[in-house]
Design a protein around this motif. Structure first.
Motif, PDB file in Angstrom:
ATOM      1  N   ASP A 528      27.520  41.210  44.963  1.00 33.34           N
ATOM      2  CA  ASP A 528      28.812  41.893  44.836  1.00 33.34           C
ATOM      3  C   ASP A 528      28.667  43.154  43.986  1.00 33.34           C
ATOM      4  OD1 ASP A 528      31.499  42.450  44.944  1.00 33.34           O
ATOM      5  OD2 ASP A 528      32.063  41.013  43.391  1.00 33.34           O
ATOM      6  N   ALA A 529      27.905  43.052  42.895  1.00 33.31           N
ATOM      7  CA  ALA A 529      27.708  44.217  42.013  1.00 33.31           C
ATOM      8  C   ALA A 529      26.941  45.325  42.730  1.00 33.31           C
ATOM      9  CB  ALA A 529      26.971  43.787  40.751  1.00 33.31           C
ATOM     10  N   ARG A 530      25.867  44.942  43.468  1.00 30.81           N
ATOM     11  CA  ARG A 530      25.101  45.938  44.216  1.00 30.81           C
ATOM     12  C   ARG A 530      25.957  46.601  45.284  1.00 30.81           C
ATOM     13  NH1 ARG A 530      21.163  41.854  44.220  1.00 30.81           N
ATOM     14  NH2 ARG A 530      21.527  41.475  46.440  1.00 30.81           N
ATOM     15  N   LEU A 546      40.152  47.983  46.394  1.00 33.59           N
ATOM     16  CA  LEU A 546      39.463  46.707  46.248  1.00 33.59           C
ATOM     17  C   LEU A 546      40.463  45.631  45.846  1.00 33.59           C
ATOM     18  CD1 LEU A 546      36.195  47.593  44.280  1.00 33.59           C
ATOM     19  CD2 LEU A 546      36.344  46.802  46.633  1.00 33.59           C
ATOM     20  N   VAL A 547      40.708  44.679  46.760  1.00 41.23           N
ATOM     21  CA  VAL A 547      41.561  43.536  46.436  1.00 41.23           C
ATOM     22  C   VAL A 547      40.638  42.375  46.110  1.00 41.23           C
ATOM     23  CG1 VAL A 547      43.293  41.924  47.292  1.00 41.23           C
ATOM     24  CG2 VAL A 547      43.387  44.333  47.959  1.00 41.23           C
ATOM     25  N   SER A 548      40.844  41.746  44.977  1.00 42.20           N
ATOM     26  CA  SER A 548      39.952  40.654  44.593  1.00 42.20           C
ATOM     27  C   SER A 548      40.633  39.715  43.619  1.00 42.20           C
ATOM     28  CB  SER A 548      38.672  41.222  43.965  1.00 42.20           C
ATOM     29  OG  SER A 548      37.787  40.179  43.607  1.00 42.20           O
ATOM     30  N   GLN A 549      40.145  38.472  43.629  1.00 39.23           N
ATOM     31  CA  GLN A 549      40.557  37.498  42.614  1.00 39.23           C
ATOM     32  C   GLN A 549      39.645  37.577  41.392  1.00 39.23           C
ATOM     33  OE1 GLN A 549      43.145  35.564  42.893  1.00 39.23           O
ATOM     34  NE2 GLN A 549      43.573  35.145  45.044  1.00 39.23           N
ATOM     35  N   ARG A 550      38.487  38.243  41.563  1.00 43.00           N
ATOM     36  CA  ARG A 550      37.519  38.345  40.473  1.00 43.00           C
ATOM     37  C   ARG A 550      37.790  39.594  39.641  1.00 43.00           C
ATOM     38  NH1 ARG A 550      31.826  37.776  43.715  1.00 43.00           N
ATOM     39  NH2 ARG A 550      32.004  35.607  44.434  1.00 43.00           N
ATOM     40  N   ALA A 551      37.935  39.411  38.356  1.00 46.73           N
ATOM     41  CA  ALA A 551      38.107  40.559  37.476  1.00 46.73           C
ATOM     42  C   ALA A 551      36.825  41.387  37.414  1.00 46.73           C
ATOM     43  CB  ALA A 551      38.501  40.094  36.078  1.00 46.73           C
ATOM     44  N   SER A 552      35.675  40.715  37.576  1.00 46.50           N
ATOM     45  CA  SER A 552      34.402  41.435  37.515  1.00 46.50           C
ATOM     46  C   SER A 552      34.252  42.416  38.673  1.00 46.50           C
ATOM     47  CB  SER A 552      33.233  40.444  37.540  1.00 46.50           C
ATOM     48  OG  SER A 552      33.264  39.661  38.717  1.00 46.50           O
ATOM     49  N   THR A 553      34.898  42.132  39.785  1.00 46.76           N
ATOM     50  CA  THR A 553      34.791  42.995  40.954  1.00 46.76           C
ATOM     51  C   THR A 553      35.538  44.303  40.763  1.00 46.76           C
ATOM     52  OG1 THR A 553      34.557  41.088  42.436  1.00 46.76           O
ATOM     53  CG2 THR A 553      35.265  43.150  43.440  1.00 46.76           C
ATOM     54  N   ILE A 554      36.656  44.257  40.040  1.00 48.28           N
ATOM     55  CA  ILE A 554      37.501  45.450  39.943  1.00 48.28           C
ATOM     56  C   ILE A 554      37.513  46.071  38.542  1.00 48.28           C
ATOM     57  CG2 ILE A 554      39.002  44.832  41.861  1.00 48.28           C
ATOM     58  CD1 ILE A 554      40.252  44.183  38.406  1.00 48.28           C
ATOM     59  N   LYS A 555      36.761  45.505  37.607  1.00 46.72           N
ATOM     60  CA  LYS A 555      36.862  45.964  36.209  1.00 46.72           C
ATOM     61  C   LYS A 555      36.408  47.411  36.031  1.00 46.72           C
ATOM     62  CE  LYS A 555      33.926  44.518  33.145  1.00 46.72           C
ATOM     63  NZ  LYS A 555      33.106  43.674  32.235  1.00 46.72           N
ATOM     64  N   ASN A 556      35.498  47.886  36.913  1.00 49.07           N
ATOM     65  CA  ASN A 556      35.002  49.258  36.795  1.00 49.07           C
ATOM     66  C   ASN A 556      35.766  50.245  37.677  1.00 49.07           C
ATOM     67  OD1 ASN A 556      32.919  48.603  34.925  1.00 49.07           O
ATOM     68  ND2 ASN A 556      31.686  47.794  36.622  1.00 49.07           N
ATOM     69  N   HIS A 574      40.467  48.980  33.013  1.00 50.72           N
ATOM     70  CA  HIS A 574      40.188  47.634  32.505  1.00 50.72           C
ATOM     71  C   HIS A 574      40.470  47.549  31.005  1.00 50.72           C
ATOM     72  CE1 HIS A 574      38.110  43.838  31.881  1.00 50.72           C
ATOM     73  NE2 HIS A 574      37.267  44.420  31.022  1.00 50.72           N
ATOM     74  N   LYS A 575      39.990  48.523  30.264  1.00 54.60           N
ATOM     75  CA  LYS A 575      40.152  48.504  28.810  1.00 54.60           C
ATOM     76  C   LYS A 575      41.613  48.638  28.415  1.00 54.60           C
ATOM     77  CE  LYS A 575      38.150  50.608  24.655  1.00 54.60           C
ATOM     78  NZ  LYS A 575      37.176  51.601  24.156  1.00 54.60           N
ATOM     79  N   GLU A 576      42.329  49.543  29.097  1.00 57.22           N
ATOM     80  CA  GLU A 576      43.754  49.744  28.788  1.00 57.22           C
ATOM     81  C   GLU A 576      44.571  48.491  29.067  1.00 57.22           C
ATOM     82  OE1 GLU A 576      43.858  54.550  29.868  1.00 57.22           O
ATOM     83  OE2 GLU A 576      44.583  53.049  31.294  1.00 57.22           O
ATOM     84  N   LEU A 577      44.276  47.848  30.202  1.00 56.07           N
ATOM     85  CA  LEU A 577      45.074  46.687  30.600  1.00 56.07           C
ATOM     86  C   LEU A 577      44.831  45.490  29.688  1.00 56.07           C
ATOM     87  CD1 LEU A 577      44.745  46.980  34.474  1.00 56.07           C
ATOM     88  CD2 LEU A 577      46.830  47.277  33.129  1.00 56.07           C
ATOM     89  N   LEU A 589      40.598  36.236  30.563  1.00 54.48           N
ATOM     90  CA  LEU A 589      40.217  35.124  29.690  1.00 54.48           C
ATOM     91  C   LEU A 589      39.862  33.878  30.499  1.00 54.48           C
ATOM     92  CD1 LEU A 589      42.844  35.505  26.808  1.00 54.48           C
ATOM     93  CD2 LEU A 589      40.346  35.755  26.601  1.00 54.48           C
ATOM     94  N   SER A 590      40.446  33.736  31.687  1.00 58.40           N
ATOM     95  CA  SER A 590      40.146  32.580  32.542  1.00 58.40           C
ATOM     96  C   SER A 590      38.793  32.728  33.244  1.00 58.40           C
ATOM     97  CB  SER A 590      41.242  32.388  33.586  1.00 58.40           C
ATOM     98  OG  SER A 590      41.232  33.448  34.543  1.00 58.40           O
ATOM     99  N   GLN A 591      38.249  33.975  33.251  1.00 58.32           N
ATOM    100  CA  GLN A 591      37.005  34.218  33.981  1.00 58.32           C
ATOM    101  C   GLN A 591      35.846  34.642  33.078  1.00 58.32           C
ATOM    102  OE1 GLN A 591      37.696  36.887  37.296  1.00 58.32           O
ATOM    103  NE2 GLN A 591      39.570  35.836  37.904  1.00 58.32           N
ATOM    104  N   PHE A 592      36.167  35.207  31.929  1.00 58.69           N
ATOM    105  CA  PHE A 592      35.129  35.639  30.978  1.00 58.69           C
ATOM    106  C   PHE A 592      35.290  34.856  29.670  1.00 58.69           C
ATOM    107  CE2 PHE A 592      36.156  39.790  33.210  1.00 58.69           C
ATOM    108  CZ  PHE A 592      35.125  39.669  34.140  1.00 58.69           C
ATOM    109  N   SER A 593      34.291  34.918  28.873  1.00 57.69           N
ATOM    110  CA  SER A 593      34.393  34.315  27.545  1.00 57.69           C
ATOM    111  C   SER A 593      35.276  35.201  26.659  1.00 57.69           C
ATOM    112  CB  SER A 593      33.005  34.185  26.906  1.00 57.69           C
ATOM    113  OG  SER A 593      32.463  35.468  26.639  1.00 57.69           O
TER     114      SER A 593
END
Length: 602
Positions: A528-530, A546-556, A574-577, A589-593
């Protein structure tokens, strides 16, 4: 039925010649009993073998002429039925293809498939049999009665009594059984629904160990169908014995009356045989007529259902003159885009955004609450827009408004500074590449599937798109290149492979706007990252959603839209939100530490 007559108007000649030749066949058939009568009264009575052979030859000639007429009639009837059915099916397919998602969701794909296949086949069969039998059967019935009167008026009075009695029995049983057959059909639909649910959900059924309960449910539905079929079958089974009793009693009456006439020297044995033959012809034709009426009733009901689909109009309307303008501009689809970049749509001295939502509200048919409300944002050319939110928050609905799969109930959706309602659908969707949630591939080669994106795409462009979509490696491993065979729905590929190929298909189009609706859910995090990195590097100024349930997919992403119950809960990076949007923070918080989230905030 008026619509069906319109399609049959293209086959006027066939619709006239078919019944005419069938009546001509019936005319020759009505002469057969008279020839047999002459054979008995003259040839057999006198012992004249040559006359018997001559009459036998005449019977063979009548049979051959009747066969030729029958084959000709069936050819014209089949041509008219199949031709009108083909045109009806083609137009229905085109009409369904022009419906928006709203109408297809409301009617249901399975219902539309039924209308396209079995219903139109039933209509086609009804037209065919109507042209062949609707005039022939009554013609033979009344023709046989008239011929009986030419043989002997007093004996023919039996026909006057028998025909109405037979009609009463035949059509009475038909009127009773037809509503029951409709109930049987409805129950059959329930059995088919149960079967379909079991086949589609077989994994779930086995996972929950529900095989026995599902088997019992099926047996219950199937048992009800059997009981109903047996009941209506018993009623229909009365048709043959009752009609044969009546016809045999009528034959006995004809023979009794005829015998008295023969004994009195008024009538010959051959004529009595002719009367019996005419009675048998009447029985056969009345049963044919009863079956034909049942068939016509089914065909009429099916045609009404097909008409119901034609009556549905798309809620997504083409603007006046836009279709022609869109086709004229299709080769590059670049004129409007260039104007949007350089001048038209400028607001306050700046070029119009690639996509803009202005206080948009959207709702599904029959839904009490809107799926989206008060959505406003701008996506500049070349930006990546991430869309995240809980299940049912309206993510897919939002991106479906851009290519006008649905229309907004309120507000405006603009592409390159123009309201999407001002574009022709061909022009608008030509600007976009859409990767839906469900990865759909079609049976054929990989090259054929990739060219859905653009018909004139070269092999080099396809390989380039496969590389960007992270699909090149596994395609090369299969050692068939672009000739790789794809089964229906891509069943010979894994879920992740299907998703990467659908992404590649959209990239082949080289769209201005790329919409990826949770289309990388089956990919591992590394792939996904590549994929996201390759799209960012290879798509230049393409606007990506980009529609996604993963925050990692859309964070950038350059901008992230956070949806909550159809409303825009937050918008920013991502930082602002993480600092301003509690909904987004909870998702992260549900997906990352907690440490990762706190580090991203800084």
């Amino acid at each position: 039925m008026r619509r069906l007559l319109h399609y049959m108007s293209a086959y006027k000649k066939e619709s006239i010649l078919g019944p005419l030749f069938k009546m001509l066949e019936a005319s020759f058939e009505l002469f057969v009993p008279l020839v047999v009568a002459d054979m008995v009264d003259v040839g057999i009575r006198r012992g004249d073998a040559s006359y018997v052979l001559k009459m036998g030859g005449l019977l063979v000639l009548l049979a051959l002429i009747g066969l030729a007429c029958s084959l000709t009639a069936q050819y014209f009837a089949a041509k008219a039925a199949c031709g009108s059915g083909e045109a009806l099916r083609r137009d229905l397919f085109a009409h369904i293809g022009g419906l928006s998602y709203r109408e297809i969701d409301t009617v249901g794909a399975s219902t539309l498939i039924t209308r396209m296949t079995s219903d139109i086949n039933q209509v086609q069969n009804g037209v065919n049999m109507t042209l062949r039998l609707l005039l022939r059967s009554p013609f033979v019935v009344f023709g046989a009665m008239v011929m009986a009167f030419t043989v002997d008026a007093s004996a023919a009075m039996v026909f006057v009594v028998t025909i109405p009695l037979l009609c009463l029995v035949v059509f009475g049983i038909m009127l009773v059984s037809m509503p029951l057959y409709k109930k049987v059909q409805r129950q059959l639909d329930r059995v088919l629904l149960t079967t379909r649910e079991n086949l589609m959900g077989v994994r779930v059924i086995r996972a929950f160990n529900r095989q026995e309960s599902e088997r019992e449910a099926f047996e219950e539905e199937n048992g009800s169908l059997v009981k109903m079929q047996v009941f209506v079958g018993r009623i229909s089974a009365l048709l043959n014995p009752v009609t044969y009793v009546i016809i045999n009693l009528a034959i006995v009456a004809v023979i009794w009356v005829g015998a008295r006439q023969v004994d009195a020297g008024i009538l010959t044995q051959g004529k009595v045989i002719a009367l019996v033959n005419y009675m048998s012809q009447i029985l056969v034709e009345l049963i044919k007529m009863a079956n034909l009426i049942i068939l016509i009733s089914k065909a009429a009901a099916c045609m009404n259902r097909v008409d119901g689909v034609f009556a549905i109009t798309s809620s997504v309307k083409e603007p006046a003159g836009a279709a022609a303008a869109g086709k004229a501009g299709m080769p590059g689809l670049s004129g409007d885009l260039e104007e949007a970049r350089t001048g038209r749509g400028r607001e306050n001295g700046a070029a119009a955004p690639a996509v803009e939502f202005r206080d948009v509200e959207a709702a599904y048919a029959g839904s009490g609450n809107p799926a989206l409300s008060g959505i406003s944002f701008q996506a500049k050319r070349g930006e990546t827009i991430g869309i995240i939110g809980g299940t049912g928050s309206g993510k897919t609905t939002l991106v479906n408004l851009i290519p006008r799969f649905y229309d907004a109930a309120k507000g405006q959706v603009l592409v390159n500074g123009r309201d999407v309602r001002e574009y022709s659908l061909e022009e608008l969707r030509g600007l976009m590449g859409v990767v839906p949630q469900r990865a759909v591939l079609f049976k054929g080669s990989l090259r054929e599937n990739m060219k859905w994106g653009r018909q004139d795409a070269s092999d080099e462009e396809i390989w380039e798109a496969l590389g960007t979509a992270q699909a090149r490696d596994f395609v090369e491993d299969k050692k068939q290149g672009l000739d790789l065979s794809i089964e229906q729905e891509g069943r010979n590929l894994s879920g992740g492979q299907r998703q990467r190929l659908t992404i590649a298909r959209a990239l082949v189009r080289q769209p201005e706007i790329l919409i990826m609706d949770d289309s990388a859910s089956a990919l591992d995090f590394a792939t996904d990252a590549r994929l996201r990195r390759a799209i960012k590097e290879d798509t230049q100024d393409m606007t990506v959603f980009l529609v996604s349930q993963r925050a990692s997919t859309i964070k950038n992403a350059d901008k992230i839209l956070v949806l909550d119950d159809g409303a825009l809960a937050g918008m920013g990076t991502h930082k602002e939100l993480l600092k301003t949007c509690q909904v987004y923070r909870e998702i992260c918080l549900s997906q990352f530490s907690k440490e990762e989230v706190e580090r991203d905030e800084q």
